[in-house]
Design a protein around this motif. Structure first.
Motif, short mmCIF file in Angstrom:
data_model
loop_
_atom_site.label_atom_id
_atom_site.label_comp_id
_atom_site.label_asym_id
_atom_site.label_seq_id
_atom_site.Cartn_x
_atom_site.Cartn_y
_atom_site.Cartn_z
N GLY A 164 20.26 -58.19 4.95
CA GLY A 164 21.28 -58.85 5.74
C GLY A 164 22.37 -59.51 4.92
O GLY A 164 23.22 -60.21 5.46
N ALA A 165 22.36 -59.27 3.62
CA ALA A 165 23.39 -59.86 2.77
C ALA A 165 24.77 -59.38 3.21
O ALA A 165 24.93 -58.25 3.68
N VAL A 166 25.78 -60.23 3.05
CA VAL A 166 27.15 -59.85 3.40
C VAL A 166 27.61 -58.81 2.38
O VAL A 166 27.68 -59.08 1.18
N ILE A 167 27.90 -57.63 2.87
CA ILE A 167 28.23 -56.49 2.00
C ILE A 167 29.38 -56.80 1.06
O ILE A 167 29.31 -56.55 -0.15
N GLU A 168 30.44 -57.38 1.60
CA GLU A 168 31.61 -57.67 0.77
C GLU A 168 31.30 -58.71 -0.31
O GLU A 168 31.84 -58.64 -1.42
N ASP A 169 30.43 -59.68 0.00
CA ASP A 169 30.04 -60.69 -1.00
C ASP A 169 29.25 -60.06 -2.14
O ASP A 169 29.50 -60.34 -3.32
N VAL A 170 28.29 -59.21 -1.80
CA VAL A 170 27.50 -58.53 -2.84
C VAL A 170 28.41 -57.67 -3.70
O VAL A 170 28.30 -57.67 -4.93
N ALA A 171 29.32 -56.95 -3.08
CA ALA A 171 30.25 -56.10 -3.82
C ALA A 171 31.10 -56.93 -4.79
O ALA A 171 31.26 -56.56 -5.96
N ARG A 172 31.62 -58.04 -4.30
CA ARG A 172 32.46 -58.89 -5.15
C ARG A 172 31.65 -59.47 -6.31
O ARG A 172 32.10 -59.45 -7.46
N GLU A 173 30.46 -59.97 -6.01
CA GLU A 173 29.62 -60.57 -7.05
C GLU A 173 29.24 -59.57 -8.13
O GLU A 173 29.17 -59.91 -9.31
N ARG A 174 29.01 -58.33 -7.74
CA ARG A 174 28.56 -57.31 -8.69
C ARG A 174 29.70 -56.45 -9.23
O ARG A 174 29.47 -55.53 -10.02
N LYS A 175 30.92 -56.72 -8.73
CA LYS A 175 32.10 -55.97 -9.18
C LYS A 175 31.94 -54.47 -8.92
O LYS A 175 32.19 -53.64 -9.81
N ILE A 176 31.53 -54.15 -7.70
CA ILE A 176 31.38 -52.77 -7.28
C ILE A 176 32.03 -52.61 -5.91
O ILE A 176 32.39 -53.59 -5.27
N ALA A 177 32.18 -51.39 -5.48
CA ALA A 177 32.77 -51.11 -4.17
C ALA A 177 31.75 -51.40 -3.06
O ALA A 177 30.56 -51.17 -3.23
N PRO A 178 32.23 -51.88 -1.92
CA PRO A 178 31.32 -52.11 -0.79
C PRO A 178 30.52 -50.86 -0.39
O PRO A 178 29.37 -50.96 0.03
N ARG A 179 31.11 -49.68 -0.55
CA ARG A 179 30.37 -48.47 -0.22
C ARG A 179 29.08 -48.37 -1.02
O ARG A 179 28.04 -47.97 -0.50
N ALA A 180 29.12 -48.76 -2.29
CA ALA A 180 27.91 -48.72 -3.13
C ALA A 180 26.84 -49.66 -2.58
O ALA A 180 25.65 -49.34 -2.62
#
Length: 171
Positions: free
Chosen positions: A18-34
């Motif tokens: 349930g993590a916010v996709i955009e937050d995880v992407a930003r934190e990990r410096k990856i695209a939301p699709r990943a």
């Protein structure tokens, strides 16, 4: 992405679906699709971007849904019926005088993802329209009834549309 980074991301998403996709992407410096692709396989199906128009035309028949646009600076939410659209002048146009209207660059849609996962303690189902860069153009969430449960009629349509245009995720 290195195989160890991918394995770590998959483990993270399995523990925190349930993590916010955009937050995880930003934190990990990856695209939301990943991030979406790293969700447990039973939670996601991804179809080709050229299904954009078919998906939007189907969603226009669902009734009240919530469309969300999440940027670095704001989260916009629209709850209501999505109007039918048509392609003209290089855009998929939602044309109505009031409510949701606008113009989508449908040709930049790289994939259409169908996600069912827990979010904030409740079941959630949404379609993420992913651009060719791996970003989220916008999401359309299955509506909720008066008890805050997912509307079963829309969930059935969501699953039927996923079956029509998306393949099961590869684990």
């Amino acid at each position: 992405m290195l195989s160890t980074e991918l394995a770590d991301l998959r483990a993270h998403m399995a523990q925190n679906p349930g993590a916010v996709i955009e937050d995880v992407a930003r934190e990990r410096k990856i695209a939301p699709r990943a991030v979406i692709e790293a969700l447990p396989a039973e939670m996601v199906r991804i179809g080709r971007g050229d299904a954009f128009v078919a998906a939007m035309q189907d969603v226009a028949q669902w009734g009240e849904v919530t469309l969300i646009v999440h940027t670095d600076d704001a989260i916009f939410e629209f709850t209501g019926a999505i109007p039918a659209g048509e392609i003209s002048r290089g855009y998929f146009n939602l044309m109505q005088p009031k409510g949701l209207h606008g113009h989508f660059r449908h040709d930049r849609c790289g994939a259409v993802a169908f996600v069912e996962r827990p979010f904030m303690g409740k079941s959630s189902a949404f379609i993420a329209f992913l651009n060719v860069d791996g970003g989220v153009m916008f999401k359309v969430f299955v509506g909720r009834d008066e008890t805050r449960a997912l509307r079963q009629d829309q969930l059935e349509r969501f699953r039927a549309l996923a079956e029509q245009i998306a393949a099961p995720a590869i684990a």
